[in-house]
Motif scaffolding. Structure first.
Motif, PDB file in Angstrom:
ATOM      1  N   LEU A  43      66.182  16.146  47.471  1.00 54.66           N
ATOM      2  CA  LEU A  43      66.616  15.604  46.043  1.00 54.66           C
ATOM      3  C   LEU A  43      65.471  16.348  45.133  1.00 54.66           C
ATOM      4  CD1 LEU A  43      68.167  13.522  44.293  1.00 54.66           C
ATOM      5  CD2 LEU A  43      66.572  12.052  44.650  1.00 54.66           C
ATOM      6  N   VAL A  44      66.188  17.102  43.944  1.00 55.38           N
ATOM      7  CA  VAL A  44      65.410  17.701  42.886  1.00 55.38           C
ATOM      8  C   VAL A  44      65.607  16.720  41.605  1.00 55.38           C
ATOM      9  CG1 VAL A  44      65.003  19.769  41.607  1.00 55.38           C
ATOM     10  CG2 VAL A  44      65.599  19.874  43.972  1.00 55.38           C
ATOM     11  N   LEU A  45      64.656  16.279  40.939  1.00 51.83           N
ATOM     12  CA  LEU A  45      64.777  15.339  39.919  1.00 51.83           C
ATOM     13  C   LEU A  45      64.161  16.387  38.793  1.00 51.83           C
ATOM     14  CD1 LEU A  45      63.516  12.297  41.474  1.00 51.83           C
ATOM     15  CD2 LEU A  45      65.728  12.311  40.500  1.00 51.83           C
ATOM     16  N   MET A  46      64.856  16.633  37.664  1.00 51.58           N
ATOM     17  CA  MET A  46      64.319  17.017  36.561  1.00 51.58           C
ATOM     18  C   MET A  46      64.449  16.248  35.208  1.00 51.58           C
ATOM     19  SD  MET A  46      66.008  20.331  34.276  1.00 51.58           S
ATOM     20  CE  MET A  46      66.992  19.057  33.383  1.00 51.58           C
ATOM     21  N   ASN A  47      63.249  16.131  34.717  1.00 53.74           N
ATOM     22  CA  ASN A  47      63.027  15.190  33.531  1.00 53.74           C
ATOM     23  C   ASN A  47      63.846  15.915  32.087  1.00 53.74           C
ATOM     24  OD1 ASN A  47      61.513  14.635  30.817  1.00 53.74           O
ATOM     25  ND2 ASN A  47      61.216  12.671  32.565  1.00 53.74           N
ATOM     26  N   PHE A  64      68.656   6.104  51.438  1.00 58.34           N
ATOM     27  CA  PHE A  64      69.427   6.342  50.277  1.00 58.34           C
ATOM     28  C   PHE A  64      69.817   4.820  49.647  1.00 58.34           C
ATOM     29  CE2 PHE A  64      70.337  10.709  51.783  1.00 58.34           C
ATOM     30  CZ  PHE A  64      70.332  11.252  50.624  1.00 58.34           C
ATOM     31  N   LYS A  65      69.755   3.939  50.601  1.00 59.28           N
ATOM     32  CA  LYS A  65      69.889   2.422  50.422  1.00 59.28           C
ATOM     33  C   LYS A  65      68.859   2.062  49.352  1.00 59.28           C
ATOM     34  CE  LYS A  65      72.298   1.604  54.671  1.00 59.28           C
ATOM     35  NZ  LYS A  65      72.128   0.787  55.886  1.00 59.28           N
ATOM     36  N   ASN A  66      67.784   2.647  49.368  1.00 60.08           N
ATOM     37  CA  ASN A  66      66.644   2.119  48.654  1.00 60.08           C
ATOM     38  C   ASN A  66      66.283   3.605  47.453  1.00 60.08           C
ATOM     39  OD1 ASN A  66      66.413  -0.199  50.032  1.00 60.08           O
ATOM     40  ND2 ASN A  66      65.438   0.954  51.708  1.00 60.08           N
ATOM     41  N   LEU A  67      67.122   4.340  47.099  1.00 55.22           N
ATOM     42  CA  LEU A  67      66.718   5.448  46.548  1.00 55.22           C
ATOM     43  C   LEU A  67      66.108   5.061  44.945  1.00 55.22           C
ATOM     44  CD1 LEU A  67      66.562   8.433  46.540  1.00 55.22           C
ATOM     45  CD2 LEU A  67      68.897   8.623  45.638  1.00 55.22           C
ATOM     46  N   ASP A  68      66.519   3.967  44.406  1.00 59.92           N
ATOM     47  CA  ASP A  68      65.820   3.598  43.325  1.00 59.92           C
ATOM     48  C   ASP A  68      64.458   3.280  43.376  1.00 59.92           C
ATOM     49  OD1 ASP A  68      66.211   1.397  44.861  1.00 59.92           O
ATOM     50  OD2 ASP A  68      66.794   0.040  43.142  1.00 59.92           O
ATOM     51  N   MET A  69      63.648   2.679  44.205  1.00 65.65           N
ATOM     52  CA  MET A  69      62.486   2.510  44.462  1.00 65.65           C
ATOM     53  C   MET A  69      61.809   3.509  45.010  1.00 65.65           C
ATOM     54  SD  MET A  69      62.726  -1.302  46.265  1.00 65.65           S
ATOM     55  CE  MET A  69      63.796  -0.911  47.539  1.00 65.65           C
ATOM     56  N   ILE A  70      62.504   4.472  45.859  1.00 63.15           N
ATOM     57  CA  ILE A  70      61.919   5.593  46.266  1.00 63.15           C
ATOM     58  C   ILE A  70      61.550   6.641  45.193  1.00 63.15           C
ATOM     59  CG2 ILE A  70      62.426   7.811  47.774  1.00 63.15           C
ATOM     60  CD1 ILE A  70      63.574   5.915  49.732  1.00 63.15           C
ATOM     61  N   ILE A  71      62.468   6.818  44.226  1.00 60.41           N
ATOM     62  CA  ILE A  71      62.335   7.546  43.112  1.00 60.41           C
ATOM     63  C   ILE A  71      61.249   7.269  42.154  1.00 60.41           C
ATOM     64  CG2 ILE A  71      63.299   8.147  40.731  1.00 60.41           C
ATOM     65  CD1 ILE A  71      66.231   8.441  42.186  1.00 60.41           C
ATOM     66  N   PRO A  98      63.847  -0.107  35.332  1.00 64.00           N
ATOM     67  CA  PRO A  98      64.401   0.007  36.747  1.00 64.00           C
ATOM     68  C   PRO A  98      65.449   1.268  36.734  1.00 64.00           C
ATOM     69  CG  PRO A  98      64.787  -2.559  35.847  1.00 64.00           C
ATOM     70  CD  PRO A  98      63.937  -1.451  34.706  1.00 64.00           C
ATOM     71  N   VAL A  99      65.712   1.749  37.765  1.00 67.32           N
ATOM     72  CA  VAL A  99      66.323   2.996  38.065  1.00 67.32           C
ATOM     73  C   VAL A  99      67.960   2.656  37.798  1.00 67.32           C
ATOM     74  CG1 VAL A  99      67.088   4.597  39.640  1.00 67.32           C
ATOM     75  CG2 VAL A  99      64.754   4.225  39.134  1.00 67.32           C
ATOM     76  N   THR A 100      68.570   3.270  37.144  1.00 65.04           N
ATOM     77  CA  THR A 100      70.225   3.027  37.041  1.00 65.04           C
ATOM     78  C   THR A 100      70.744   4.743  37.192  1.00 65.04           C
ATOM     79  OG1 THR A 100      70.135   3.466  34.611  1.00 65.04           O
ATOM     80  CG2 THR A 100      70.138   0.961  35.634  1.00 65.04           C
ATOM     81  N   PHE A 101      71.837   4.590  37.837  1.00 66.48           N
ATOM     82  CA  PHE A 101      72.670   5.998  37.912  1.00 66.48           C
ATOM     83  C   PHE A 101      73.741   6.418  37.345  1.00 66.48           C
ATOM     84  CE2 PHE A 101      69.965   4.911  41.862  1.00 66.48           C
ATOM     85  CZ  PHE A 101      69.614   5.997  41.928  1.00 66.48           C
TER      86      PHE A 101
END
Length: 377
Positions: A43-47, A64-71, A98-101
């Motif tokens: 996974l590549v994240l770019m601000n 992937f089920k906990n991807l919000d906390m992992i990010i 919190p993370v939203t997609f």
């Protein structure tokens, strides 16, 4: 915190894709893509604001089920690797929320994300399969120029620092630093550098700094020794008599990887990535750095003073003298032969030695060039 995912990413996660809001702070939003590199989900994240990159390599299906906390944790670890103060990281994550997609915003962001992914793929040989958050690859990607076209070329790590400084309304790095003198002990030669270095620097980055200071190319193994300041009558002789006077007892051996940890060692050993300079300094003021176990290049490190400097972002070479040996020149005897030939234009091997030195990327000491490279740390 908004994560704008590509279709490939959004199809892989069990989270609801929410509707995009208006007027949000781009510092708290990221674009993200899911790649397969060396048969591992990456996974590549770019601000969105500064183009800084965070890299997760080896994601498993259950993660992937906990991807919000992992990010959240991946951003924390990567910012921490940039030596950003913990309270600044806490504030960023709290304000991001919190993370939203979400779906990707527009073609411009997707193009920039694709370029960030290309940079990570180009550096894929350095991805560590044993850790999920690959901070070193992220840091390198953040130091490459990005932009082009109608957009100004930037270095994402510099823009990240500007953004976080504005958010924090003050310094984002620790002000505590050490002034050190680092010498190569050759009789009759003066080869040394004086440097101011942040104390929250890990020893693996301290190694990278030393490579820059002395013009090495990071082509060989290395290790550190930390010494007790109390003189001993036991014949350790870990230091050359040319600089440090007296024999000192080693109390810690800092190694680059687990393969260098020896069961028979009489000195405590620890991996360099698990240790900060502040764990050793200022309690200990005497260290040794050994690079290239064949040529056995030894560097004596003396901590001279602790200073508070709010402007300290990366190491700074204050002064220095002398040119370090070229790589693979055959230890001290080979180095002295190299100096003799290079200093004599009439020597029959002078031209071939100059050509060989160029092939070894040999450079004369240049403080300005050294500091230019140090600013990228």
């Amino acid at each position: 915190m908004k994560i704008h995912g590509t279709k490939k990413l959004l199809d892989a996660i069990p989270f609801e894709v929410t509707v995009e809001g208006e007027g949000d702070n781009e510092l708290y939003a990221w674009h993200a893509n899911l790649l397969t590199i060396d048969r591992r989900k990456t996974l590549v994240l770019m601000n969105n604001s500064n183009r800084y990159v965070v890299v997760l390599h080896g994601l498993k299906a259950k993660e992937f089920k906990n991807l919000d906390m992992i990010i959240h944790e991946a951003i924390r670890k990567t910012f921490r690797a940039e030596r950003i103060q913990e309270e600044v990281i806490d504030r960023y994550l709290e304000e991001a929320g919190p993370v939203t997609f979400h779906k990707t915003k527009n073609r411009s962001f997707v193009a920039q994300l694709n370029k960030a992914c290309d940079n990570v793929c180009f550096d894929s040989r350095n991805l560590d399969p044993d850790v999920l958050v690959n901070t070193e690859v992220a840091k390198r990607a953040g130091r490459w120029l990005t932009g082009g076209g109608k957009k100004e070329m930037i270095r994402p790590y510099e823009e990240l620092r500007k953004d976080l400084t504005a958010m924090a309304e003050g310094p984002i790095f620790t002000a505590e630093a050490a002034v050190m003198k680092i010498s190569m002990p050759f009789e009759g030669l003066s080869i040394w550098r004086r440097v101011r270095v942040p104390l929250n620097m890990p020893f693996n980055e301290f190694h990278n700094m030393l490579q820059i200071l002395f013009g090495w190319t990071n082509s060989h193994l290395h290790e550190f020794y930390v010494f007790d300041q109390t003189e001993t009558t036991e014949p350790y002789h870990y230091f050359s008599p040319y600089h440090v006077k007296g024999d000192f007892k080693p109390v810690l051996n800092i190694v680059m990887d687990e393969e260098l940890i020896r069961d028979t060692s009489e000195v405590e050993q620890i991996l360099e990535k698990n240790l900060l300079l502040s764990d050793v300094v200022p309690k200990n003021t005497l260290m040794k750095y050994v690079y290239d176990f064949g040529d056995n290049w030894q560097h004596e490190i003396i901590m001279e003073e602790i200073v508070n400097d709010e402007s300290i972002v990366s190491p700074v070479c204050l002064e220095g003298e002398g040119d370090a040996p070229p790589e693979d020149c055959g230890g001290e005897p080979g180095f002295r032969e190299f100096l003799a030939i290079m200093s004599d234009p009439t020597h029959p091997e002078h031209d071939s030695m100059k050509q060989w030195a160029a092939g070894q990327l040999y450079q004369r000491f240049n403080k300005g060039l050294v500091n230019h490279r140090l600013r990228g740390m």
